[in-house]
Design an enzyme around this catalytic site. Sequence first.
Site, PDB file in Angstrom:
ATOM      1  N   PHE A 112       0.808  -1.224   0.000  1.00 45.37           N
ATOM      2  CA  PHE A 112       0.000   0.000   0.000  1.00 45.37           C
ATOM      3  C   PHE A 112       0.845   1.280   0.000  1.00 45.37           C
ATOM      4  O   PHE A 112       0.826   2.065  -0.960  1.00 45.37           O
ATOM      5  CB  PHE A 112      -0.944  -0.031   1.201  1.00 45.37           C
ATOM      6  CG  PHE A 112      -1.616   1.274   1.529  1.00 45.37           C
ATOM      7  CD1 PHE A 112      -2.182   2.067   0.548  1.00 45.37           C
ATOM      8  CD2 PHE A 112      -1.687   1.700   2.857  1.00 45.37           C
ATOM      9  CE1 PHE A 112      -2.808   3.270   0.867  1.00 45.37           C
ATOM     10  CE2 PHE A 112      -2.309   2.894   3.188  1.00 45.37           C
ATOM     11  CZ  PHE A 112      -2.861   3.687   2.180  1.00 45.37           C
ATOM     12  N   ILE A 113       1.621   1.506   1.050  1.00 47.02           N
ATOM     13  CA  ILE A 113       2.370   2.756   1.146  1.00 47.02           C
ATOM     14  C   ILE A 113       3.547   2.745   0.181  1.00 47.02           C
ATOM     15  O   ILE A 113       3.864   3.764  -0.448  1.00 47.02           O
ATOM     16  CB  ILE A 113       2.832   3.016   2.594  1.00 47.02           C
ATOM     17  CG1 ILE A 113       1.637   3.002   3.549  1.00 47.02           C
ATOM     18  CG2 ILE A 113       3.544   4.364   2.688  1.00 47.02           C
ATOM     19  CD1 ILE A 113       2.008   3.164   5.017  1.00 47.02           C
ATOM     20  N   ASP A 144      10.295  -6.921  -3.709  1.00 47.86           N
ATOM     21  CA  ASP A 144       9.054  -7.333  -3.053  1.00 47.86           C
ATOM     22  C   ASP A 144       8.833  -8.814  -3.315  1.00 47.86           C
ATOM     23  O   ASP A 144       9.065  -9.298  -4.430  1.00 47.86           O
ATOM     24  CB  ASP A 144       7.873  -6.512  -3.590  1.00 47.86           C
ATOM     25  CG  ASP A 144       6.662  -6.557  -2.691  1.00 47.86           C
ATOM     26  OD1 ASP A 144       6.120  -7.663  -2.482  1.00 47.86           O
ATOM     27  OD2 ASP A 144       6.233  -5.496  -2.192  1.00 47.86           O
ATOM     28  N   ILE A 157      13.036 -10.203   1.823  1.00 38.76           N
ATOM     29  CA  ILE A 157      14.068  -9.620   2.683  1.00 38.76           C
ATOM     30  C   ILE A 157      14.483 -10.577   3.795  1.00 38.76           C
ATOM     31  O   ILE A 157      15.500 -10.367   4.454  1.00 38.76           O
ATOM     32  CB  ILE A 157      13.634  -8.264   3.290  1.00 38.76           C
ATOM     33  CG1 ILE A 157      12.426  -8.421   4.225  1.00 38.76           C
ATOM     34  CG2 ILE A 157      13.363  -7.244   2.193  1.00 38.76           C
ATOM     35  CD1 ILE A 157      12.123  -7.170   5.031  1.00 38.76           C
ATOM     36  N   ALA A 208       8.923  -3.017   3.666  1.00 41.25           N
ATOM     37  CA  ALA A 208       8.555  -4.428   3.703  1.00 41.25           C
ATOM     38  C   ALA A 208       8.216  -4.866   5.128  1.00 41.25           C
ATOM     39  O   ALA A 208       9.055  -4.814   6.018  1.00 41.25           O
ATOM     40  CB  ALA A 208       9.694  -5.280   3.149  1.00 41.25           C
ATOM     41  N   THR A 241       5.877   2.725  12.634  1.00 40.19           N
ATOM     42  CA  THR A 241       4.479   3.024  12.967  1.00 40.19           C
ATOM     43  C   THR A 241       4.369   3.621  14.360  1.00 40.19           C
ATOM     44  O   THR A 241       5.197   3.327  15.242  1.00 40.19           O
ATOM     45  CB  THR A 241       3.641   1.733  12.910  1.00 40.19           C
ATOM     46  OG1 THR A 241       2.327   1.959  13.448  1.00 40.19           O
ATOM     47  CG2 THR A 241       4.292   0.617  13.724  1.00 40.19           C
ATOM     48  N   ASP A 242       3.329   4.413  14.568  1.00 42.24           N
ATOM     49  CA  ASP A 242       3.091   4.962  15.904  1.00 42.24           C
ATOM     50  C   ASP A 242       2.637   3.896  16.891  1.00 42.24           C
ATOM     51  O   ASP A 242       2.637   4.110  18.103  1.00 42.24           O
ATOM     52  CB  ASP A 242       2.066   6.095  15.845  1.00 42.24           C
ATOM     53  CG  ASP A 242       0.687   5.667  15.356  1.00 42.24           C
ATOM     54  OD1 ASP A 242       0.557   4.547  14.812  1.00 42.24           O
ATOM     55  OD2 ASP A 242      -0.262   6.452  15.492  1.00 42.24           O
ATOM     56  N   GLU A 243       2.288   2.710  16.384  1.00 40.93           N
ATOM     57  CA  GLU A 243       1.824   1.646  17.280  1.00 40.93           C
ATOM     58  C   GLU A 243       2.919   1.139  18.213  1.00 40.93           C
ATOM     59  O   GLU A 243       2.621   0.481  19.214  1.00 40.93           O
ATOM     60  CB  GLU A 243       1.235   0.492  16.462  1.00 40.93           C
ATOM     61  CG  GLU A 243      -0.038   0.876  15.735  1.00 40.93           C
ATOM     62  CD  GLU A 243      -0.770  -0.319  15.161  1.00 40.93           C
ATOM     63  OE1 GLU A 243      -0.842  -1.355  15.853  1.00 40.93           O
ATOM     64  OE2 GLU A 243      -1.277  -0.216  14.035  1.00 40.93           O
ATOM     65  N   TYR A 270       2.426  -7.446  16.054  1.00 43.04           N
ATOM     66  CA  TYR A 270       2.836  -6.575  14.953  1.00 43.04           C
ATOM     67  C   TYR A 270       3.652  -5.399  15.474  1.00 43.04           C
ATOM     68  O   TYR A 270       4.764  -5.127  15.014  1.00 43.04           O
ATOM     69  CB  TYR A 270       1.620  -6.065  14.190  1.00 43.04           C
ATOM     70  CG  TYR A 270       1.896  -4.808  13.396  1.00 43.04           C
ATOM     71  CD1 TYR A 270       2.836  -4.817  12.364  1.00 43.04           C
ATOM     72  CD2 TYR A 270       1.242  -3.603  13.684  1.00 43.04           C
ATOM     73  CE1 TYR A 270       3.109  -3.653  11.636  1.00 43.04           C
ATOM     74  CE2 TYR A 270       1.512  -2.454  12.976  1.00 43.04           C
ATOM     75  CZ  TYR A 270       2.450  -2.479  11.953  1.00 43.04           C
ATOM     76  OH  TYR A 270       2.731  -1.340  11.253  1.00 43.04           O
ATOM     77  N   PRO A 319     -18.195  -4.764  10.622  1.00 44.23           N
ATOM     78  CA  PRO A 319     -17.779  -5.124  11.983  1.00 44.23           C
ATOM     79  C   PRO A 319     -16.961  -4.021  12.643  1.00 44.23           C
ATOM     80  O   PRO A 319     -16.001  -3.511  12.066  1.00 44.23           O
ATOM     81  CB  PRO A 319     -16.927  -6.374  11.758  1.00 44.23           C
ATOM     82  CG  PRO A 319     -16.380  -6.206  10.360  1.00 44.23           C
ATOM     83  CD  PRO A 319     -17.442  -5.477   9.585  1.00 44.23           C
ATOM     84  N   ASN A 369     -13.235   5.045  15.579  1.00 41.80           N
ATOM     85  CA  ASN A 369     -13.621   4.120  14.510  1.00 41.80           C
ATOM     86  C   ASN A 369     -15.094   4.276  14.159  1.00 41.80           C
ATOM     87  O   ASN A 369     -15.486   4.184  12.985  1.00 41.80           O
ATOM     88  CB  ASN A 369     -13.333   2.680  14.923  1.00 41.80           C
ATOM     89  CG  ASN A 369     -11.856   2.390  14.994  1.00 41.80           C
ATOM     90  OD1 ASN A 369     -11.035   3.125  14.437  1.00 41.80           O
ATOM     91  ND2 ASN A 369     -11.494   1.306  15.670  1.00 41.80           N
ATOM     92  N   GLY A 409      -5.619  -7.136  23.309  1.00 37.59           N
ATOM     93  CA  GLY A 409      -4.572  -6.125  23.251  1.00 37.59           C
ATOM     94  C   GLY A 409      -4.905  -4.930  22.391  1.00 37.59           C
ATOM     95  O   GLY A 409      -4.010  -4.274  21.845  1.00 37.59           O
TER      96      GLY A 409
END
Length: 322
Positions: free
Chosen positions: A13-14, A35, A62, A83, A126-128, A151, A206, A250, A276
């Site tokens: 995607f990005i 890829d 990779i 990746a 990621t900010d996660e 993740y 959902p 959401n 989580g």
Amino acid sequence: MYKKVLVTGGAGFIGTNFLLFMVPRYPDITFINLDKLTYASDLDNLKDISKRPNYFFVWGDIGDSETVNRVMCENVEAVVNFAAETHVDRSISSPRDFVYTNIKGCFNLLEAARKCNIKKFLQVSTDEVYGSLGPKGYFTESSPLAPNNPYAAGKAAADCMVRAYFQTYGLNVNITRSTNNYGPFQYREKFIPTVIYSALRDAPIPLYGDGLQIRDWLYVEDHCCALESVLFRGEAGRVYNIGAEEERTNLELAGSILHILGKSPSLINFVSDRPGHDRRYAIKADRIREELGWQPRHVMEVALQTTVQWYVEKFNALELEE
């Protein structure tokens, strides 16, 4: 300016949006797209640049160090690592794949970059990795890493390894941590495409728990502009947060999409929350704004409509094919 840039995961995607943005913009830079073409990748999305003389695709993983070394040491000067396995639900049910790609794969890239004297290594994170926030406050680049799902843990581990290669070996690295992206070419399992495609079929949408989890949303083209700035002008060793301060629950976001599509909110179906599940992500992106002059150019009220229309057209094309 670099002569050859390796982009890993450029069919996702990005990565796709980044290549579509950068390849025509920099005709004197050769872009190599490495890829392995997982379920979430699609080379057809890159057809607009596929025949350009400064773009080349290489199929490869990779996680395979031999492939990484072979590609990296062919005069590559900079690496942009997209990746990754990224879907949180999949990381909960199958964390092994996330360790393999997100940690081992990043390690292979760093080792090859060190051996091949790469001039810049840009880790797209990621900010996660910061974990969950309460209703107030923001994460900054100095906030501690506290990932709450496999993740995010894999991305945090990779970030730590990238930092170590800067501190230990002097490799010129940057880490970017962006908020949730939206825009064209995103795989349908992600939140916004799921809402759109479900609504177009009048199927239940959902929403986990009460639907009040909050995310900051960033239009993918704005993210690509930020990455461009960091790639060419980021200070060695720096972490840069990238966000637009477009927070939505959401439930709010699903409602906005249904409104754009003229569909009933009754399609929303609350389901059991996932393990989580972080309540809120929010970051301050002052560093990249002040040091590199980056600003988001899109507001969500407009860009979301553009995004929804793109998926509507894609959905209609798929329906005609079927």
